[in-house]
Design an enzyme around this catalytic site. Structure first.
Site, PDB file in Angstrom:
ATOM      1  N   GLU A  66       0.978  -1.192   0.089  1.00  7.64           N
ATOM      2  CA  GLU A  66      -0.101   0.063   0.000  1.00  7.64           C
ATOM      3  C   GLU A  66       0.877   1.445  -0.140  1.00  7.64           C
ATOM      4  OE1 GLU A  66      -2.325   0.859   3.628  1.00  7.64           O
ATOM      5  OE2 GLU A  66      -3.813   1.943   2.505  1.00  7.64           O
ATOM      6  N   LYS A 139      -9.751   1.602  -2.617  1.00 10.20           N
ATOM      7  CA  LYS A 139      -9.852   1.413  -1.094  1.00 10.20           C
ATOM      8  C   LYS A 139     -11.218   1.306  -0.428  1.00 10.20           C
ATOM      9  CE  LYS A 139      -7.359   1.579   3.281  1.00 10.20           C
ATOM     10  NZ  LYS A 139      -6.037   2.156   3.750  1.00 10.20           N
ATOM     11  N   CYS A 181      -5.446  -2.883   2.845  1.00 10.86           N
ATOM     12  CA  CYS A 181      -5.145  -2.784   4.067  1.00 10.86           C
ATOM     13  C   CYS A 181      -6.466  -2.575   4.975  1.00 10.86           C
ATOM     14  CB  CYS A 181      -4.632  -1.302   4.397  1.00 10.86           C
ATOM     15  SG  CYS A 181      -3.594  -1.307   5.954  1.00 10.86           S
TER      16      CYS A 181
HETATM   17  N1  LIG Z   1      -3.278   1.803   6.237  1.00 13.46           N
HETATM   18  C1  LIG Z   1      -4.629   1.448   6.838  1.00 13.46           C
HETATM   19  O1  LIG Z   1      -5.482   1.235   6.234  1.00 13.46           O
HETATM   20  C2  LIG Z   1      -4.143   0.854   8.178  1.00 13.46           C
HETATM   21  C3  LIG Z   1      -5.322  -0.120   8.594  1.00 13.46           C
HETATM   22  C4  LIG Z   1      -5.111  -0.320  10.145  1.00 13.46           C
HETATM   23  O2  LIG Z   1      -4.082  -0.154  10.611  1.00 13.46           O
HETATM   24  C5  LIG Z   1      -6.090  -1.300  10.808  1.00 13.46           C
HETATM   25  O3  LIG Z   1      -5.976  -1.483  11.955  1.00 13.46           O
HETATM   26  O4  LIG Z   1      -7.026  -1.463  10.279  1.00 13.46           O
END
Ligand SMILES: NC(=O)CCC(=O)C(=O)O
Length: 311
Positions: A66, A139, A181
């Site tokens: 990412e 996303k 993520c």
């Molecule tokens: N970059 C992100 O989306 C981090 C996501 C994250 O840390 C989580 O716990 O969910």
């Protein structure tokens, strides 16, 4: 000779005549845990080198993390964003297309800030071995994160608009569901990909030090176990630039929740073997789909359920 003519020389009769070729079910995957710097051109160049190294070492599917084109910080998103439409509009598009076609690999191109219709998206591009863009995933679930005190410690939605479409892509290396993520925290997305026939889910990701330590491996294993399939997470390295400190530990987890390969937190490429027969075996040993009680989960989609979940 045009710049992509090597593609024609190596293509099979089947692909020249548009007969579909079965995807391979056993291959090497590489997860590029890139160190992200403040310098966009440098990141682009080093990503290219890592992709080439992974391909030269035999990987057929290569994944970037990412937000690898710039640090995961608001001040860079707008500055480094690109329109991911053509090779001309985007240096990133051009590089991913070129490398995938030269090395005849599938690339899940991590994510970069995408400029589209006056908005910014956190977007992943998937390229096939012919150098063509096969899918784009923006996303779906933006990472707005509150400290226990109630203070906001990061609001991705200050910069990005959320995507609205799940992405499942048929490639030469199987059917891949894409999440980015924070999308991993939504088990329903993984279940949807399983229901649509995915062999593998890939999450380019960048957990931070606290969520990483607590949940990175757990969430990855959970999605693999829930769905009885391979799950890969690919992160930038911890010494990446920016104020957001990244957990690292890119990994591949197999369909029974076992870690197949895992990085430390520095810059490295993780290689692992994927064999989709293992998905099948796990599903035969534990026939969860058959055991599932149809009907009793419908409540999840009701207004009453939503009300119960409200903070
Ligand atoms: N970059 C992100 O989306 C981090 C996501 C994250 O840390 C989580 O716990 O969910």
């Amino acid at each position: 000779m045009n710049k992509h003519s090597h593609r024609l020389m190596d293509t099979t009769t089947a692909s020249r005549t548009n007969i579909s070729v079965s995807p391979i079910s056993r291959f090497k995957i590489a997860l590029c845990q890139l160190r992200v710097t403040n310098d966009k051109a440098n990141n682009l160049n080093r990503a290219r080198n890592m992709l080439e190294e992974a391909a030269n070492k035999g990987a057929k599917l290569v994944v970037l993390p990412e937000m690898w084109l710039c640090p995961y910080s608001h001040e860079y998103f707008e500055k480094c964003g690109e329109e991911l439409n053509t090779e001309e509009s985007s240096a990133t598009y051009h590089m991913l297309s070129e490398i995938s076609s030269i090395h005849q690999i599938t690339i899940v191109g991590g994510s970069i800030p995408e400029r589209r219709n006056g908005q910014m998206y956190n977007t992943c591009c998937v390229f096939g071995p012919d150098g063509k863009l096969k899918a784009k995933h923006s996303k779906l679930h933006l990472f707005d994160y509150y400290e226990a005190s109630g203070d906001v410690s990061f609001r991705e939605s200050d910069s990005f608009t959320a995507g609205d479409t799940p992405t499942i892509v048929h490639t030469d290396v199987g059917c891949i569901g894409i999440g980015i993520c924070h999308d991993i925290r939504f088990p329903e997305l993984g279940m949807l990909y399983r229901a649509k026939g995915a062999d593998l889910i890939i999450y380019p990701a960048a957990f931070n030090m606290s969520t990483g330590m607590a949940l990175w491996e757990l969430e990855t294993k959970a999605r693999a176990i829930d769905n009885q399939m391979f799950v890969a997470v690919c992160s930038p390295s911890r010494d990446s630039a920016g104020s957001y400190t990244i957990w690292g530990h890119s990994m591949l987890v197999g369909p029974s929740g076992e870690v197949k390969a895992k990085a430390e937190h520095g810059e490295e490429i993780v290689f692992a073997e994927i064999n989709y027969a293992e998905n099948q075996l796990q599903r035969e040993l534990f026939p969860l789909r058959r055991q599932r009680k149809e009907g009793i989960y419908k409540f999840l989609d009701t207004e009453q359920s939503k009300a119960n979940f409200s903070p």
